[in-house]
Design a protein around this motif. Structure first.
Motif, PDB file in Angstrom:
ATOM      1  N   MET A  27       0.709  -1.526   0.610  1.00 20.83           N
ATOM      2  CA  MET A  27      -0.062  -0.329   0.182  1.00 20.83           C
ATOM      3  C   MET A  27       0.963   1.124   0.136  1.00 20.83           C
ATOM      4  SD  MET A  27      -3.027   0.853   2.718  1.00 20.83           S
ATOM      5  CE  MET A  27      -1.904   1.241   4.359  1.00 20.83           C
ATOM      6  N   GLY A  28       1.167   2.043  -0.814  1.00 21.12           N
ATOM      7  CA  GLY A  28       1.965   2.844  -0.845  1.00 21.12           C
ATOM      8  C   GLY A  28       3.223   2.709  -0.880  1.00 21.12           C
ATOM      9  N   GLN A  29       4.553   3.299  -0.216  1.00 18.74           N
ATOM     10  CA  GLN A  29       5.166   3.191   0.627  1.00 18.74           C
ATOM     11  C   GLN A  29       5.479   1.714   1.453  1.00 18.74           C
ATOM     12  OE1 GLN A  29       8.491   2.539  -0.839  1.00 18.74           O
ATOM     13  NE2 GLN A  29       6.629   2.785  -3.098  1.00 18.74           N
ATOM     14  N   SER A  30       4.363   1.435   2.217  1.00 16.90           N
ATOM     15  CA  SER A  30       4.284   1.029   3.091  1.00 16.90           C
ATOM     16  C   SER A  30       3.753  -0.783   3.021  1.00 16.90           C
ATOM     17  CB  SER A  30       3.071   1.449   4.241  1.00 16.90           C
ATOM     18  OG  SER A  30       1.573   1.482   3.349  1.00 16.90           O
ATOM     19  N   ILE A  31       3.859  -1.921   3.495  1.00 17.37           N
ATOM     20  CA  ILE A  31       2.799  -3.373   3.301  1.00 17.37           C
ATOM     21  C   ILE A  31       1.422  -3.269   4.339  1.00 17.37           C
ATOM     22  CG2 ILE A  31       4.214  -4.725   4.570  1.00 17.37           C
ATOM     23  CD1 ILE A  31       4.035  -6.788   2.168  1.00 17.37           C
ATOM     24  N   PHE A  32       0.356  -4.214   4.289  1.00 21.32           N
ATOM     25  CA  PHE A  32      -0.876  -4.235   4.706  1.00 21.32           C
ATOM     26  C   PHE A  32      -1.567  -5.386   5.281  1.00 21.32           C
ATOM     27  CE2 PHE A  32      -3.348  -3.693   1.322  1.00 21.32           C
ATOM     28  CZ  PHE A  32      -4.461  -3.790   1.331  1.00 21.32           C
ATOM     29  N   THR A  33      -1.784  -5.954   5.775  1.00 22.72           N
ATOM     30  CA  THR A  33      -3.284  -7.162   6.450  1.00 22.72           C
ATOM     31  C   THR A  33      -4.145  -6.395   6.591  1.00 22.72           C
ATOM     32  OG1 THR A  33      -2.956  -9.255   5.977  1.00 22.72           O
ATOM     33  CG2 THR A  33      -2.506  -7.903   7.556  1.00 22.72           C
ATOM     34  N   LEU A 104      -0.991   7.744 -10.096  1.00 22.41           N
ATOM     35  CA  LEU A 104       0.269   6.888 -10.053  1.00 22.41           C
ATOM     36  C   LEU A 104       0.573   6.924  -9.633  1.00 22.41           C
ATOM     37  CD1 LEU A 104       0.933   5.859 -13.843  1.00 22.41           C
ATOM     38  CD2 LEU A 104      -1.140   4.394 -12.274  1.00 22.41           C
ATOM     39  N   GLU A 105       1.373   8.284  -8.937  1.00 21.86           N
ATOM     40  CA  GLU A 105       2.064   8.504  -8.191  1.00 21.86           C
ATOM     41  C   GLU A 105       1.571   8.480  -6.471  1.00 21.86           C
ATOM     42  OE1 GLU A 105       5.693   9.576  -6.795  1.00 21.86           O
ATOM     43  OE2 GLU A 105       5.648  10.132  -8.687  1.00 21.86           O
ATOM     44  N   GLN A 106       0.577   8.683  -7.010  1.00 20.84           N
ATOM     45  CA  GLN A 106      -0.446   8.147  -5.443  1.00 20.84           C
ATOM     46  C   GLN A 106       0.083   7.049  -4.526  1.00 20.84           C
ATOM     47  OE1 GLN A 106      -3.593   7.336  -4.012  1.00 20.84           O
ATOM     48  NE2 GLN A 106      -2.814   7.278  -2.250  1.00 20.84           N
ATOM     49  N   LEU A 107      -0.545   5.741  -5.966  1.00 23.57           N
ATOM     50  CA  LEU A 107      -0.999   4.546  -5.859  1.00 23.57           C
ATOM     51  C   LEU A 107       0.944   3.730  -5.291  1.00 23.57           C
ATOM     52  CD1 LEU A 107      -2.748   2.515  -6.719  1.00 23.57           C
ATOM     53  CD2 LEU A 107      -1.082   2.190  -8.717  1.00 23.57           C
ATOM     54  N   LEU A 108       1.622   3.802  -5.773  1.00 22.31           N
ATOM     55  CA  LEU A 108       2.811   3.596  -6.025  1.00 22.31           C
ATOM     56  C   LEU A 108       3.919   3.793  -4.752  1.00 22.31           C
ATOM     57  CD1 LEU A 108       3.878   3.266  -9.550  1.00 22.31           C
ATOM     58  CD2 LEU A 108       2.693   1.134  -8.031  1.00 22.31           C
ATOM     59  N   ASN A 109       3.567   5.200  -4.314  1.00 19.06           N
ATOM     60  CA  ASN A 109       4.315   5.898  -3.592  1.00 19.06           C
ATOM     61  C   ASN A 109       3.847   6.590  -1.963  1.00 19.06           C
ATOM     62  OD1 ASN A 109       6.996   5.456  -5.577  1.00 19.06           O
ATOM     63  ND2 ASN A 109       6.574   7.513  -6.324  1.00 19.06           N
ATOM     64  N   GLY A 110       2.366   6.859  -2.521  1.00 16.64           N
ATOM     65  CA  GLY A 110       1.573   7.394  -1.341  1.00 16.64           C
ATOM     66  C   GLY A 110       2.131   8.547  -1.348  1.00 16.64           C
ATOM     67  N   TYR A 111       2.439   8.943   0.484  1.00 12.77           N
ATOM     68  CA  TYR A 111       3.490  10.039   0.649  1.00 12.77           C
ATOM     69  C   TYR A 111       4.620   9.948   1.542  1.00 12.77           C
ATOM     70  CZ  TYR A 111      -2.069  10.700   0.842  1.00 12.77           C
ATOM     71  OH  TYR A 111      -3.031  10.587   0.836  1.00 12.77           O
ATOM     72  N   SER A 112       5.434   9.009   0.706  1.00  8.42           N
ATOM     73  CA  SER A 112       6.555   8.761   1.279  1.00  8.42           C
ATOM     74  C   SER A 112       7.493  10.070   0.270  1.00  8.42           C
ATOM     75  CB  SER A 112       7.377   7.413   0.908  1.00  8.42           C
ATOM     76  OG  SER A 112       7.132   7.550  -1.000  1.00  8.42           O
ATOM     77  N   VAL A 113       8.910  10.318   0.970  1.00 11.66           N
ATOM     78  CA  VAL A 113       9.614  11.538   0.156  1.00 11.66           C
ATOM     79  C   VAL A 113       9.653  11.354  -1.575  1.00 11.66           C
ATOM     80  CG1 VAL A 113      12.115  12.390  -0.559  1.00 11.66           C
ATOM     81  CG2 VAL A 113      10.675  11.601   2.060  1.00 11.66           C
TER      82      VAL A 113
END
Length: 235
Positions: A27-33, A104-113
């Motif tokens: 999920m973005g630059q995190s991972i979730f379940t 796509l930027e939000q999808l793949l990188n979320g709110y990361s740098v």
């Protein structure tokens, strides 16, 4: 309420394999379940999926898709989000009836740098005479991969490019002798994700939420969403 999220600074290939095995997903630059997800103010059960690639065989469906799309060019490369990709994603998003990421930027990188990516991400691009008409993203682990997104020009809907792109991801992973491909989850009672059950179904497994064991999808039995899972939220 039920979701668990992990924000690693770095994620090694073997770590991604282990997390996918346990029903975690990017999920973005995190991972979730999560055992549940929210659609239309209703809580649904999530059922995680994977393809066992040693059992994957080219079906009649994929042969027909290849024949139908044989005039399109296929490109495999490391992820590189361009304005062309963002424009195509917006056109696709405007054509669908369910929520999608704002970009796509939000999808793949979320709110990361900006520029930070803890995942080893690749993209498959489809071109019609030089025009970008479809794209998909997937993350590579050590012996596993996860499919993140597949989108396409809605003018080409008759070509089933969404399914075709997922098949191409699976075939790349199979060709590189990966063990598993994880397409995310489907949601019993929410038909927008049921297409995942029709892709490579002969090698598809689900993570049993009670035993936490992977089982063939044909052994899955959905008896209807239990009432205590139907949680409604007022506006």
């Amino acid at each position: 309420m039920f979701e668990q999220v992990y924000y690693p600074d770095k994620l090694y290939p073997q770590q991604l394999d282990e997390l996918l095995l346990k029903g975690w997903f990017r999920m973005g630059q995190s991972i979730f379940t999560t055992p549940y997800t929210l659609f239309d103010n209703r809580m649904y059960e999530t059922i995680w999926l994977r393809h066992v690639l040693k059992n994957y065989e080219e079906s009649k469906t994929i042969r027909n898709l290849k024949k139908r799309n044989r005039d399109f060019s296929v490109e495999l490369k490391k992820v590189d989000i361009t304005n062309q990709h963002e424009s195509l994603f917006k056109k696709y998003k405007d054509s669908i009836q369910f929520n999608a990421a704002s970009s796509l930027e939000q999808l793949l990188n979320g709110y990361s740098v900006e520029g930070t990516n803890i995942y080893n991400t690749y993209e498959i691009n489809l071109y019609d005479d030089g025009k970008l008409i479809g794209c998909s993203y997937f993350d590579i682990g050590y012996k596993s991969a996860e499919g993140i997104s597949a989108f396409y020009d809605p003018d080409y809907v008759q070509h089933s490019l969404g399914k075709y792109l997922i098949y191409l991801q699976i075939e790349v992973c199979k060709g590189n002798e990966f063990d598993y491909f994880y397409p995310g989850y489907f949601v019993p009672g929410f038909p927008h994700l049921d297409y995942k059950l029709k892709i490579g179904s002969a090698c598809l497994e689900f993570l049993n939420p009670e035993t936490l064991e992977w089982q063939p999808i044909e052994s899955y039995e959905h008896q209807g969403i239990p009432l205590h899972y139907q949680i409604y939220f007022s506006d």
